[in-house]
Motif scaffolding. Structure first.
Motif, PDB file in Angstrom:
ATOM      1  N   ARG A 125      32.490 -56.319 -56.842  1.00 43.91           N
ATOM      2  CA  ARG A 125      31.445 -57.069 -56.139  1.00 43.91           C
ATOM      3  C   ARG A 125      30.189 -56.208 -56.072  1.00 43.91           C
ATOM      4  O   ARG A 125      30.243 -55.047 -55.655  1.00 43.91           O
ATOM      5  N   LEU A 126      29.059 -56.787 -56.483  1.00 43.88           N
ATOM      6  CA  LEU A 126      27.772 -56.092 -56.523  1.00 43.88           C
ATOM      7  C   LEU A 126      26.821 -56.733 -55.524  1.00 43.88           C
ATOM      8  O   LEU A 126      26.684 -57.959 -55.487  1.00 43.88           O
ATOM      9  N   ALA A 127      26.154 -55.887 -54.728  1.00 45.43           N
ATOM     10  CA  ALA A 127      25.232 -56.418 -53.721  1.00 45.43           C
ATOM     11  C   ALA A 127      24.057 -55.462 -53.533  1.00 45.43           C
ATOM     12  O   ALA A 127      23.952 -54.774 -52.516  1.00 45.43           O
ATOM     13  N   GLY A 128      23.193 -55.385 -54.533  1.00 46.18           N
ATOM     14  CA  GLY A 128      21.980 -54.588 -54.416  1.00 46.18           C
ATOM     15  C   GLY A 128      22.245 -53.103 -54.376  1.00 46.18           C
ATOM     16  O   GLY A 128      22.497 -52.464 -55.399  1.00 46.18           O
ATOM     17  N   ARG A 129      22.197 -52.509 -53.199  1.00 41.35           N
ATOM     18  CA  ARG A 129      22.400 -51.071 -53.050  1.00 41.35           C
ATOM     19  C   ARG A 129      23.861 -50.717 -52.771  1.00 41.35           C
ATOM     20  O   ARG A 129      24.181 -49.564 -52.483  1.00 41.35           O
ATOM     21  N   HIS A 130      24.747 -51.700 -52.870  1.00 44.95           N
ATOM     22  CA  HIS A 130      26.156 -51.490 -52.565  1.00 44.95           C
ATOM     23  C   HIS A 130      27.035 -52.117 -53.648  1.00 44.95           C
ATOM     24  O   HIS A 130      26.628 -53.058 -54.332  1.00 44.95           O
ATOM     25  N   ALA A 131      28.252 -51.597 -53.761  1.00 44.35           N
ATOM     26  CA  ALA A 131      29.232 -52.175 -54.673  1.00 44.35           C
ATOM     27  C   ALA A 131      30.627 -51.804 -54.203  1.00 44.35           C
ATOM     28  O   ALA A 131      30.829 -50.760 -53.572  1.00 44.35           O
ATOM     29  N   TRP A 132      31.585 -52.678 -54.514  1.00 43.81           N
ATOM     30  CA  TRP A 132      32.971 -52.470 -54.100  1.00 43.81           C
ATOM     31  C   TRP A 132      33.908 -52.854 -55.242  1.00 43.81           C
ATOM     32  O   TRP A 132      33.589 -53.718 -56.063  1.00 43.81           O
ATOM     33  N   LEU A 133      35.083 -52.243 -55.242  1.00 46.71           N
ATOM     34  CA  LEU A 133      36.165 -52.636 -56.123  1.00 46.71           C
ATOM     35  C   LEU A 133      37.332 -53.126 -55.278  1.00 46.71           C
ATOM     36  O   LEU A 133      37.799 -52.408 -54.385  1.00 46.71           O
ATOM     37  N   PHE A 134      37.792 -54.341 -55.549  1.00 44.69           N
ATOM     38  CA  PHE A 134      38.970 -54.911 -54.896  1.00 44.69           C
ATOM     39  C   PHE A 134      40.087 -54.945 -55.931  1.00 44.69           C
ATOM     40  O   PHE A 134      39.942 -55.578 -56.980  1.00 44.69           O
ATOM     41  N   LYS A 135      41.203 -54.275 -55.632  1.00 46.47           N
ATOM     42  CA  LYS A 135      42.288 -54.162 -56.606  1.00 46.47           C
ATOM     43  C   LYS A 135      43.408 -55.136 -56.281  1.00 46.47           C
ATOM     44  O   LYS A 135      43.766 -55.346 -55.117  1.00 46.47           O
ATOM     45  N   GLU A 136      43.956 -55.736 -57.333  1.00 49.44           N
ATOM     46  CA  GLU A 136      45.145 -56.565 -57.174  1.00 49.44           C
ATOM     47  C   GLU A 136      46.355 -55.676 -56.843  1.00 49.44           C
ATOM     48  O   GLU A 136      46.397 -54.502 -57.241  1.00 49.44           O
ATOM     49  N   PRO A 137      47.340 -56.218 -56.107  1.00 48.16           N
ATOM     50  CA  PRO A 137      48.512 -55.408 -55.739  1.00 48.16           C
ATOM     51  C   PRO A 137      49.259 -54.824 -56.935  1.00 48.16           C
ATOM     52  O   PRO A 137      49.861 -53.754 -56.829  1.00 48.16           O
ATOM     53  N   ASP A 138      49.228 -55.528 -58.079  1.00 40.30           N
ATOM     54  CA  ASP A 138      49.966 -55.029 -59.245  1.00 40.30           C
ATOM     55  C   ASP A 138      49.106 -54.175 -60.174  1.00 40.30           C
ATOM     56  O   ASP A 138      49.545 -53.794 -61.258  1.00 40.30           O
ATOM     57  N   ALA A 139      47.862 -53.831 -59.734  1.00 46.13           N
ATOM     58  CA  ALA A 139      46.991 -53.002 -60.568  1.00 46.13           C
ATOM     59  C   ALA A 139      47.464 -51.553 -60.555  1.00 46.13           C
ATOM     60  O   ALA A 139      47.981 -51.057 -59.547  1.00 46.13           O
ATOM     61  N   ALA A 140      47.287 -50.876 -61.669  1.00 47.66           N
ATOM     62  CA  ALA A 140      47.704 -49.484 -61.778  1.00 47.66           C
ATOM     63  C   ALA A 140      46.859 -48.605 -60.862  1.00 47.66           C
ATOM     64  O   ALA A 140      45.671 -48.843 -60.651  1.00 47.66           O
ATOM     65  N   THR A 141      47.483 -47.571 -60.303  1.00 47.81           N
ATOM     66  CA  THR A 141      46.786 -46.597 -59.474  1.00 47.81           C
ATOM     67  C   THR A 141      46.198 -45.509 -60.369  1.00 47.81           C
ATOM     68  O   THR A 141      46.864 -45.000 -61.259  1.00 47.81           O
ATOM     69  N   GLN A 142      44.926 -45.158 -60.110  1.00 49.43           N
ATOM     70  CA  GLN A 142      44.241 -44.176 -60.947  1.00 49.43           C
ATOM     71  C   GLN A 142      44.098 -42.813 -60.277  1.00 49.43           C
ATOM     72  O   GLN A 142      43.603 -41.883 -60.890  1.00 49.43           O
ATOM     73  N   GLY A 143      44.527 -42.696 -59.022  1.00 57.73           N
ATOM     74  CA  GLY A 143      44.543 -41.395 -58.374  1.00 57.73           C
ATOM     75  C   GLY A 143      43.478 -41.172 -57.331  1.00 57.73           C
ATOM     76  O   GLY A 143      43.702 -40.521 -56.312  1.00 57.73           O
ATOM     77  N   TRP A 144      42.290 -41.711 -57.554  1.00 57.73           N
ATOM     78  CA  TRP A 144      41.188 -41.487 -56.627  1.00 57.73           C
ATOM     79  C   TRP A 144      41.289 -42.352 -55.372  1.00 57.73           C
ATOM     80  O   TRP A 144      40.652 -42.076 -54.359  1.00 57.73           O
ATOM     81  N   GLU A 145      42.109 -43.403 -55.410  1.00 62.59           N
ATOM     82  CA  GLU A 145      42.113 -44.397 -54.333  1.00 62.59           C
ATOM     83  C   GLU A 145      42.453 -43.806 -52.963  1.00 62.59           C
ATOM     84  O   GLU A 145      41.922 -44.238 -51.939  1.00 62.59           O
ATOM     85  N   VAL A 146      43.330 -42.818 -52.946  1.00 61.39           N
ATOM     86  CA  VAL A 146      43.777 -42.270 -51.664  1.00 61.39           C
ATOM     87  C   VAL A 146      42.631 -41.596 -50.910  1.00 61.39           C
ATOM     88  O   VAL A 146      42.662 -41.492 -49.683  1.00 61.39           O
ATOM     89  N   TYR A 147      41.611 -41.148 -51.624  1.00 65.26           N
ATOM     90  CA  TYR A 147      40.490 -40.450 -50.994  1.00 65.26           C
ATOM     91  C   TYR A 147      39.295 -41.371 -50.737  1.00 65.26           C
ATOM     92  O   TYR A 147      38.375 -40.989 -50.006  1.00 65.26           O
ATOM     93  N   ALA A 148      39.277 -42.529 -51.349  1.00 62.87           N
ATOM     94  CA  ALA A 148      38.105 -43.401 -51.283  1.00 62.87           C
ATOM     95  C   ALA A 148      37.992 -44.078 -49.918  1.00 62.87           C
ATOM     96  O   ALA A 148      38.993 -44.409 -49.281  1.00 62.87           O
ATOM     97  N   HIS A 149      36.761 -44.285 -49.487  1.00 63.63           N
ATOM     98  CA  HIS A 149      36.504 -45.061 -48.272  1.00 63.63           C
ATOM     99  C   HIS A 149      36.695 -46.543 -48.577  1.00 63.63           C
ATOM    100  O   HIS A 149      36.298 -47.031 -49.628  1.00 63.63           O
ATOM    101  N   ARG A 150      37.327 -47.254 -47.649  1.00 65.32           N
ATOM    102  CA  ARG A 150      37.607 -48.670 -47.856  1.00 65.32           C
ATOM    103  C   ARG A 150      36.983 -49.510 -46.750  1.00 65.32           C
ATOM    104  O   ARG A 150      36.844 -49.052 -45.620  1.00 65.32           O
ATOM    105  N   GLU A 151      36.618 -50.730 -47.101  1.00 61.22           N
ATOM    106  CA  GLU A 151      36.090 -51.690 -46.133  1.00 61.22           C
ATOM    107  C   GLU A 151      36.834 -53.008 -46.273  1.00 61.22           C
ATOM    108  O   GLU A 151      37.159 -53.426 -47.378  1.00 61.22           O
ATOM    109  N   ARG A 152      37.082 -53.651 -45.118  1.00 60.48           N
ATOM    110  CA  ARG A 152      37.830 -54.908 -45.123  1.00 60.48           C
ATOM    111  C   ARG A 152      36.865 -56.089 -45.096  1.00 60.48           C
ATOM    112  O   ARG A 152      35.905 -56.117 -44.325  1.00 60.48           O
TER     113      ARG A 152
END
Length: 407
Positions: free
Chosen positions: A297-324
């Motif tokens: 999702r792209l919104a000007g000065r911001h962007a987010w990635l929403f992952k499906e439950p069956d998507a592969a884990t790439q390693g960085w996710e555990v450290y990333a800030h998340r928003e609901r």
């Protein structure tokens, strides 16, 4: 403060994970261009032109030495933002006077052709606000002028100079979304494009966006930007468009709709849907690229990635800030996350330090000073402009319009 081995490894891993998924600091805070100061003119000091003046005042390597607008009130607003600049009553007069290396053309879209052709003929480098033009004839004429010897023009589509968008595209190109499912966007504002003015003549002059002879309306002015972002993001161009629209709020004497829905044929069976309105503000502006493994999702000065439950884990996710967002949780693409991760302040850094316009103008100044390739050359700007014009035509006719783009 003491830092044990475990804390050191944790902070270091967080920094590396953030680095893998966020814009580099040099992208967020670009270097000043190498070379002499670029002498700039700015034509058009309405809202966008004044925004450009404010941003240019903070960009190293350039100086605004001349401004022009045909409207006295807007000239005065421009003068307040560039008090040392010479003032001209028309863009043509500014260009004839010389003394500039480059020009930002932020005049009304219907005036772009004449000004761009004049500037390019004088070998002045051009930043032309997007869209290029309000009809295909003018857009084609600008394109032809760009292919003359010594011509240099960049268009004001901002996606490809936005650091967060560039990082999001890197994630997309890595295959994080897997198979594309849909492209969607919306743009919602509650405002009238009919200008308030003391005289009927001035009101008509300033209300060009609602005049079908001088404007392609919301499709030309807004849809073209969304098409450009999606083209640049996916590497594909639309091949058709069908539009629907009407007047939902602003009964101001125009035939142009204040609300439209557009469906672009994109790649095979893929469709890109756009909803644009001047009648409702809830939701603002967002673009979504969805795949079988996630959505960006792209919104000007911001962007987010929403992952499906069956998507592969790439390693960085555990450290990333998340928003609901309701039932979904998105990983935030942070600005300057590497530095923030090292400080343990990842949650404090969402968003870009500058506007999208600032990054576009900074890239323009750097490329112009260093005589490099335009950040958004005519071959990238022309299809997006044409798509917006064709979308406006489809809304009027009710028929699908073929675009004829390849790739």
């Amino acid at each position: 403060m003491t830092l044990d081995r475990r804390d050191f490894l944790r902070s270091g891993a967080a920094g590396m994970a953030a680095l893998a998924f966020t814009p580099a600091l040099e992208a967020l805070f670009p270097r000043a261009p190498r070379g002499e100061t670029l002498k700039l003119g700015v034509i058009g000091t309405g809202t966008q032109g004044c925004n450009a003046l404010e941003e240019l005042a903070t960009i190293e390597g350039c100086a605004v030495v001349a401004i022009a607008d045909v409207d006295p009130g807007r000239r005065n607003r421009g003068k307040r933002r560039a008090p040392d600049a010479t003032i001209y009553e028309s863009g043509a007069a500014l260009l004839d006077a010389g003394g500039i290396d480059a020009v930002v053309i932020a005049a009304s879209t219907f005036a772009h052709r004449e000004l761009a052709e004049q500037a390019l003929a004088k070998k002045i480098k051009v930043y032309l606000e997007a869209p290029l033009a309000h009809n295909e004839a003018d857009a084609s004429a600008i394109a032809a002028a760009c292919f003359e010897d010594g011509a240099w023009l960049t268009a004001g589509f901002t996606a490809n100079t936005n650091p967060v968008y560039k990082r999001a595209r890197d994630v997309f190109q890595s295959g994080a979304l897997r198979n594309l499912v849909s492209l969607r966007s919306h743009w919602r504002r509650k405002l009238s494009w009919k200008a308030a003015a003391p005289t009927p003549d001035r009101e008509q002059a300033l209300s060009w966006k609602i005049d079908p002879k001088r404007s392609a309306g919301i499709c030309g002015e807004i849809a073209s930007h969304h098409v450009h972002t999606m083209r640049w993001f996916t590497g594909k161009s639309p091949w058709s468009v069908r539009g629907w629209g009407g007047i939902r709020l602003w009964q101001n004497g125009t035939e142009l709709p204040d609300t439209v829905q557009l469906e672009f044929g994109w790649d095979g069976e893929l469709r890109c849907q756009q909803e644009l309105t001047l009648a409702s503000s809830i939701g603002g502006e967002e673009l979504e690229v969805s795949g079988t493994h996630g959505t960006i999702r792209l919104a000007g000065r911001h962007a987010w990635l929403f992952k499906e439950p069956d998507a592969a884990t790439q390693g960085w996710e555990v450290y990333a800030h998340r928003e609901r967002f309701h039932q979904d949780e998105g990983y935030v693409l942070l600005a300057n996350a590497t530095k923030l991760a090292a400080q343990g302040k990842l949650q404090a850094g969402a968003g870009l330090p500058h506007t999208e316009l600032w990054y576009a103008l900074q890239a323009f100044v750097t490329a112009a000073v260093e005589d490099a390739e335009p950040p958004c050359p005519i071959q990238d700007a022309m299809p997006s402009t044409t798509a917006g014009i064709k979308a406006a035509e489809s809304v009027v006719t009710g028929e699908e319009a073929l675009l004829g783009f390849v790739g």
